[in-house]
Structures are given as structure tokens and as C-alpha cells.
Design a protein around this motif. Structure first.
Motif, PDB file in Angstrom:
ATOM      1  N   MET A   1       8.724 -10.749   2.182  1.00 55.76           N
ATOM      2  CA  MET A   1       8.272  -9.946   3.317  1.00 55.76           C
ATOM      3  C   MET A   1       7.212 -10.689   4.131  1.00 55.76           C
ATOM      4  N   LEU A   2       6.288 -11.353   3.451  1.00 54.26           N
ATOM      5  CA  LEU A   2       5.246 -12.114   4.147  1.00 54.26           C
ATOM      6  C   LEU A   2       5.860 -13.233   4.979  1.00 54.26           C
ATOM      7  N   LYS A   3       6.898 -13.875   4.450  1.00 50.25           N
ATOM      8  CA  LYS A   3       7.578 -14.943   5.188  1.00 50.25           C
ATOM      9  C   LYS A   3       8.258 -14.410   6.444  1.00 50.25           C
ATOM     10  N   LYS A   4       8.612 -13.119   6.454  1.00 46.99           N
ATOM     11  CA  LYS A   4       9.254 -12.492   7.627  1.00 46.99           C
ATOM     12  C   LYS A   4       8.217 -11.964   8.621  1.00 46.99           C
ATOM     13  N   GLY A   5       6.924 -11.981   8.227  1.00 44.54           N
ATOM     14  CA  GLY A   5       5.883 -11.546   9.151  1.00 44.54           C
ATOM     15  C   GLY A   5       5.091 -10.326   8.740  1.00 44.54           C
ATOM     16  N   ALA A   6       5.392  -9.744   7.592  1.00 41.85           N
ATOM     17  CA  ALA A   6       4.605  -8.606   7.103  1.00 41.85           C
ATOM     18  C   ALA A   6       3.208  -9.084   6.734  1.00 41.85           C
ATOM     19  N   VAL A   7       2.259  -8.155   6.729  1.00 39.81           N
ATOM     20  CA  VAL A   7       0.870  -8.462   6.366  1.00 39.81           C
ATOM     21  C   VAL A   7       0.557  -7.721   5.066  1.00 39.81           C
ATOM     22  N   ALA A   8       0.114  -8.464   4.059  1.00 39.77           N
ATOM     23  CA  ALA A   8      -0.053  -7.927   2.702  1.00 39.77           C
ATOM     24  C   ALA A   8      -0.911  -6.668   2.665  1.00 39.77           C
ATOM     25  N   ARG A   9      -2.025  -6.621   3.380  1.00 36.15           N
ATOM     26  CA  ARG A   9      -2.934  -5.469   3.290  1.00 36.15           C
ATOM     27  C   ARG A   9      -2.349  -4.200   3.888  1.00 36.15           C
ATOM     28  N   ARG A  10      -1.266  -4.330   4.660  1.00 33.97           N
ATOM     29  CA  ARG A  10      -0.634  -3.139   5.262  1.00 33.97           C
ATOM     30  C   ARG A  10       0.547  -2.616   4.453  1.00 33.97           C
TER      31      ARG A  10
END
Length: 161
Positions: A76-85
Motif C-alpha cells: 500500500m505504501l508503494k502505491k502512495g498510502a501513508v502509514a499513519r492514516r
């Protein structure tokens, strides 16, 4: 809009306007992760609680709670998600069959639920909704527009969590 299907011991990522679904959750647990700002979602169909139960040298990360959820977050992070959200919802972990267990060990469904919750805690991801346990199977679909998780089961009302 596409419907991304996740199989047993599988995981994948979807982004708006697509949805992501998995069928046939019995003792398995479907864990969904969602970033509401980017509308990026992930789904893991967890079959077993721990990689310690692997019987092969090469481990299918998606099969186990302790390896599937970190892998899903990474994708998900590689697709642009932000961990804290990222927030989590989950369903499944049923006890599909009644067996007398003289060892007193919890059912595989209960162990899967606990392992998924532990993996989420380790990752710092809040679990905001769940539909777990019972003795019936479920099918789930996450809608990336809203993050709403639809839980369907035979002879049960559809739930939106």
C-alpha cells in the motif's frame, strides 16, 4: 471500475474507483486496510496465525497473519498510502465445525483473529470495525470510495462496517 479478487492465502491492493473482495472466509480472516485520503485499500485473506506453522522452506507471506499484514502495508505504501492514516477492518475467524478438543486449544478461527489483531498492534494500525467469530462463512467487499466494508453471509443480513 474493477472488482479485484483476492483468493485464499492471498493479498492485493486496490485504489479508487475499484473495489476489492474475497470469498469463502470460514476460519480464515479477511483483513482490510484503508487510507481514506488516497483511497488506497488492501485486503489479505489470512489462513493461519503464524509463519511458524509453515511446512515449506519457501513461505507464502499472504497465508499467515504475521507476514501478510506487514507485506500488505508495504504494498500500500508503494502505491502512495501513508502509514499513519491506515485503518483496519476485519471479518471471518469462524468456528465452522465443532470438535471436542481435549488440549483446550482455541479454534483456528479464534487463533487467526488474535494473530491478526496482534499484527495490527505491532504495525500501529487501529482496528476500527470487525465482524468475527460465530459459526458461519462470510464474503467481504471493500469499497475504496468510502472505506465501507460489506459483509455477506448466507441467511444473514448484509452488514456494512
Amino acid at each position: 471500475m474493477a472488482v479485484i479478487k483476492v483468493g485464499i492465502a492471498d493479498l492485493n491492493v486496490a485504489a479508487y474507483p475499484d473495489t476489492i473482495t474475497t470469498l469463502g472466509l470460514g476460519s480464515c480472516v479477511g483483513v482490510t486496510l484503508y487510507d481514506s485520503t488516497t483511497k488506497i485499500a488492501g485486503l489479505a485473506h489470512v489462513m493461519l496465525p503464524s509463519t511458524e506453522l509453515s511446512k515449506t522452506a519457501v513461505v507464502n507471506k499472504a497465508k499467515f497473519a504475521d507476514s501478510a499484514l506487514p507485506e500488505l502495508v508495504d504494498r500500500m505504501l508503494k502505491k502512495g498510502a501513508v502509514a499513519r492514516r491506515i485503518k483496519a477492518k476485519m471479518a471471518g475467524g469462524a468456528q465452522m465445525f465443532q470438535f471436542k478438543d481435549s488440549t483446550g486449544q482455541k479454534s483456528i478461527g479464534d487463533r487467526n483473529i488474535e494473530a491478526c489483531k496482534m499484527a495490527l498492534r505491532k504495525l500501529g494500525i487501529p482496528l476500527v470495525a470487525e465482524d468475527v467469530g460465530g459459526n458461519y462463512g462470510r464474503t467481504i467487499e471493500l469499497f475504496t470510495e468510502t472505506g465501507m466494508l460489506e459483509v455477506r453471509a448466507i441467511s444473514k443480513d448484509i452488514k456494512h462496517i
